[in-house]
Scaffold this active site. Structure first.
Site, PDB file in Angstrom:
ATOM      1  N   LYS A  23     -46.245 -25.272  76.554  1.00 40.96           N
ATOM      2  CA  LYS A  23     -46.474 -26.306  75.535  1.00 40.96           C
ATOM      3  C   LYS A  23     -47.828 -27.003  75.770  1.00 40.96           C
ATOM      4  O   LYS A  23     -48.628 -27.148  74.852  1.00 40.96           O
ATOM      5  CB  LYS A  23     -45.354 -27.378  75.566  1.00 40.96           C
ATOM      6  N   ARG A  98     -36.991 -34.729  72.700  1.00 38.94           N
ATOM      7  CA  ARG A  98     -36.174 -33.938  73.620  1.00 38.94           C
ATOM      8  C   ARG A  98     -34.689 -34.225  73.433  1.00 38.94           C
ATOM      9  O   ARG A  98     -33.874 -33.610  74.105  1.00 38.94           O
ATOM     10  CB  ARG A  98     -36.551 -34.289  75.058  1.00 38.94           C
ATOM     11  N   ARG A 137     -48.066 -24.133  88.936  1.00 41.58           N
ATOM     12  CA  ARG A 137     -48.928 -24.918  88.036  1.00 41.58           C
ATOM     13  C   ARG A 137     -49.773 -25.942  88.803  1.00 41.58           C
ATOM     14  O   ARG A 137     -49.300 -26.603  89.703  1.00 41.58           O
ATOM     15  CB  ARG A 137     -48.046 -25.651  87.031  1.00 41.58           C
ATOM     16  N   ARG A 171     -48.029 -31.637  90.269  1.00 43.97           N
ATOM     17  CA  ARG A 171     -46.982 -32.617  89.970  1.00 43.97           C
ATOM     18  C   ARG A 171     -45.884 -32.579  91.023  1.00 43.97           C
ATOM     19  O   ARG A 171     -45.464 -31.507  91.430  1.00 43.97           O
ATOM     20  CB  ARG A 171     -46.386 -32.326  88.590  1.00 43.97           C
ATOM     21  N   ARG A 182     -34.283 -29.463  85.310  1.00 44.73           N
ATOM     22  CA  ARG A 182     -35.001 -29.628  84.034  1.00 44.73           C
ATOM     23  C   ARG A 182     -34.565 -28.573  83.014  1.00 44.73           C
ATOM     24  O   ARG A 182     -34.480 -28.850  81.811  1.00 44.73           O
ATOM     25  CB  ARG A 182     -36.509 -29.588  84.273  1.00 44.73           C
TER      26      ARG A 182
HETATM   27  P1  ADP Z   1     -45.247 -26.725  79.692  1.00 45.92           P
HETATM   28  O1  ADP Z   1     -46.198 -27.777  79.174  1.00 45.92           O
HETATM   29  O2  ADP Z   1     -44.449 -26.094  78.594  1.00 45.92           O
HETATM   30  O3  ADP Z   1     -44.376 -27.203  80.819  1.00 45.92           O
HETATM   31  P2  ADP Z   1     -47.683 -25.422  80.705  1.00 45.92           P
HETATM   32  O4  ADP Z   1     -48.516 -25.210  79.494  1.00 45.92           O
HETATM   33  O5  ADP Z   1     -48.074 -26.495  81.632  1.00 45.92           O
HETATM   34  O6  ADP Z   1     -46.129 -25.540  80.292  1.00 45.92           O
HETATM   35  O7  ADP Z   1     -47.615 -24.032  81.497  1.00 45.92           O
HETATM   36  C1  ADP Z   1     -46.934 -23.922  82.742  1.00 45.92           C
HETATM   37  C2  ADP Z   1     -47.767 -23.089  83.705  1.00 45.92           C
HETATM   38  O8  ADP Z   1     -47.791 -21.726  83.277  1.00 45.92           O
HETATM   39  C3  ADP Z   1     -49.229 -23.527  83.804  1.00 45.92           C
HETATM   40  O9  ADP Z   1     -49.647 -23.336  85.138  1.00 45.92           O
HETATM   41  C4  ADP Z   1     -49.959 -22.576  82.840  1.00 45.92           C
HETATM   42  O10 ADP Z   1     -51.299 -22.318  83.294  1.00 45.92           O
HETATM   43  C5  ADP Z   1     -49.120 -21.320  82.918  1.00 45.92           C
HETATM   44  N1  ADP Z   1     -48.975 -20.625  81.630  1.00 45.92           N
HETATM   45  C6  ADP Z   1     -48.952 -21.172  80.383  1.00 45.92           C
HETATM   46  N2  ADP Z   1     -48.775 -20.221  79.444  1.00 45.92           N
HETATM   47  C7  ADP Z   1     -48.665 -19.040  80.113  1.00 45.92           C
HETATM   48  C8  ADP Z   1     -48.467 -17.675  79.706  1.00 45.92           C
HETATM   49  N3  ADP Z   1     -48.332 -17.338  78.421  1.00 45.92           N
HETATM   50  N4  ADP Z   1     -48.403 -16.734  80.680  1.00 45.92           N
HETATM   51  C9  ADP Z   1     -48.521 -17.059  81.988  1.00 45.92           C
HETATM   52  N5  ADP Z   1     -48.707 -18.326  82.434  1.00 45.92           N
HETATM   53  C10 ADP Z   1     -48.788 -19.303  81.511  1.00 45.92           C
HETATM   54  P1  ADP Z   2     -42.294 -30.068  81.327  1.00 49.04           P
HETATM   55  O1  ADP Z   2     -42.393 -29.744  79.899  1.00 49.04           O
HETATM   56  O2  ADP Z   2     -43.137 -29.203  82.185  1.00 49.04           O
HETATM   57  O3  ADP Z   2     -40.861 -30.139  81.778  1.00 49.04           O
HETATM   58  P2  ADP Z   2     -43.138 -32.880  80.909  1.00 49.04           P
HETATM   59  O4  ADP Z   2     -44.433 -33.325  81.456  1.00 49.04           O
HETATM   60  O5  ADP Z   2     -42.994 -32.748  79.447  1.00 49.04           O
HETATM   61  O6  ADP Z   2     -42.801 -31.522  81.674  1.00 49.04           O
HETATM   62  O7  ADP Z   2     -41.967 -33.862  81.410  1.00 49.04           O
HETATM   63  C1  ADP Z   2     -41.858 -34.243  82.757  1.00 49.04           C
HETATM   64  C2  ADP Z   2     -40.674 -35.186  82.907  1.00 49.04           C
HETATM   65  O8  ADP Z   2     -40.927 -36.397  82.154  1.00 49.04           O
HETATM   66  C3  ADP Z   2     -39.351 -34.657  82.384  1.00 49.04           C
HETATM   67  O9  ADP Z   2     -38.644 -33.881  83.336  1.00 49.04           O
HETATM   68  C4  ADP Z   2     -38.606 -35.978  82.052  1.00 49.04           C
HETATM   69  O10 ADP Z   2     -38.114 -36.603  83.227  1.00 49.04           O
HETATM   70  C5  ADP Z   2     -39.743 -36.852  81.525  1.00 49.04           C
HETATM   71  N1  ADP Z   2     -39.929 -36.728  80.055  1.00 49.04           N
HETATM   72  C6  ADP Z   2     -41.027 -36.259  79.412  1.00 49.04           C
HETATM   73  N2  ADP Z   2     -40.865 -36.321  78.084  1.00 49.04           N
HETATM   74  C7  ADP Z   2     -39.611 -36.822  77.877  1.00 49.04           C
HETATM   75  C8  ADP Z   2     -38.842 -37.096  76.711  1.00 49.04           C
HETATM   76  N3  ADP Z   2     -39.330 -36.852  75.467  1.00 49.04           N
HETATM   77  N4  ADP Z   2     -37.584 -37.606  76.892  1.00 49.04           N
HETATM   78  C9  ADP Z   2     -37.082 -37.844  78.116  1.00 49.04           C
HETATM   79  N5  ADP Z   2     -37.758 -37.606  79.257  1.00 49.04           N
HETATM   80  C10 ADP Z   2     -39.018 -37.089  79.143  1.00 49.04           C
END
Ligand code: ADP
Ligand code: ADP
Ligand code: ZN
Length: 229
Positions: A23, A98, A137, A171, A182
């Site tokens: 995302k 979410r 990541r 993180r 998660r």
């Molecule tokens: P999200 O915001 O959904 O948690 P991220 O965009 O931060 O995910 O991506 C999670 C990790 O995977 C990051 O380290 C990113 O560089 C990597 N990543 C993102 N998209 C891809 C993909 N299509 N294939 C492999 N690795 C990816």
């Molecule tokens: P990822 O997509 O990689 O799980 P985020 O950065 O979106 O990570 O979220 C990290 C943490 O922040 C989540 O595990 C949750 O604890 C909190 N969080 C983020 N967005 C929300 C949301 N919309 N509602 C509730 N908790 C959230």
């Protein structure tokens, strides 16, 4: 690359997907290409934790466990951000909504601004692969660009391609144990939103196990249509 002109009414997109789905990576690319503003509630909450605000103090332990922060706190930080003038051209919501309560509140917030959700893109991935995605990541502390130990390395090790900074951060919640909590939260509370938005005919599901550029191409096609419709 220059930003594509977007229609006069602001466009609002949601990127849905479990932790590690891509995302943030895709939202940043869409932001650059279409001049939309990425709004990540995760980033906003981490900012609140770092600043030691009331919301941050309440959210810190919940985030460390990998559970969802309360709707009231998340909505308060999002609302503050939506009130800032730079979001006028439209938004890419990354990690929000979410829960069903958040989705409903978002509809109300946008309706009050005479806006709506134009498209919801659900990134379809395999849960099993998300542990490796999240565990590897890291992020540039200078500009926020995301990297990965195996899947997205900077051209020069330890140095950001975008801004040249060598300050990389990881993180605290990006570890295997927290990722499983998660993922459970995602399936229990967030995945039902896929049906909620499908019923409103704004949902597109995009296969997201391929490479970053290929997925970006698929999203480009979806957003370009909105931009010109
Ligand atoms: P999200 O915001 O959904 O948690 P991220 O965009 O931060 O995910 O991506 C999670 C990790 O995977 C990051 O380290 C990113 O560089 C990597 N990543 C993102 N998209 C891809 C993909 N299509 N294939 C492999 N690795 C990816
Ligand atoms: P990822 O997509 O990689 O799980 P985020 O950065 O979106 O990570 O979220 C990290 C943490 O922040 C989540 O595990 C949750 O604890 C909190 N969080 C983020 N967005 C929300 C949301 N919309 N509602 C509730 N908790 C959230
Ligand atoms: Zn950088």
């Amino acid at each position: 690359m220059t930003a594509t002109a977007i229609k006069t009414r602001p466009v609002n997109l949601i990127l849905l997907g479990p932790p590690g789905a891509g995302k943030g990576t895709q939202a940043r690319m869409l932001q650059d290409r279409f001049g939309l503003v990425q709004l990540s509630t995760g980033d906003l909450l981490r900012g609140a934790v770092a600043a030691g605000t009331q919301a941050g103090l309440a959210a810190k332990a919940v985030m460390a466990r990998g559970e969802l922060v309360s709707d009231a706190i998340v909505l308060a930080v999002l609302k503050d951000r939506l009130d800032q003038p730079d979001v006028g051209t439209g938004t890419i919501l990354d990690g929000f909504p979410r829960t069903a309560v958040q989705a409903q509140a978002l509809d109300d917030l946008l309706a009050r601004r005479d806006q709506r959700i134009d498209a919801v893109i659900s990134l379809a991935v395999d849960d099993a692969a998300m542990v490796a995605r999240v565990s590897g990541r890291y992020t540039c502390g200078g500009c926020g660009e995301g990297y990965h130990d195996q899947f997205k390395q900077p051209k020069i090790a330890g140095r950001c391609d975008k801004c040249g900074s060598d300050k990389m951060t990881r993180r605290a919640d990006d570890n295997a144990e927290t990722v499983s909590t998660r993922l459970v939260a995602y399936h229990a509370q967030t995945a039902p939103l896929i049906d909620y938005y499908r019923a409103r005919s704004v949902l597109t599901e995009v296969p997201a196990m391929g490479d970053i550029g290929e997925i970006a191409g698929a999203l480009d096609a979806i957003v370009s249509k909105l931009a010109t419709s």
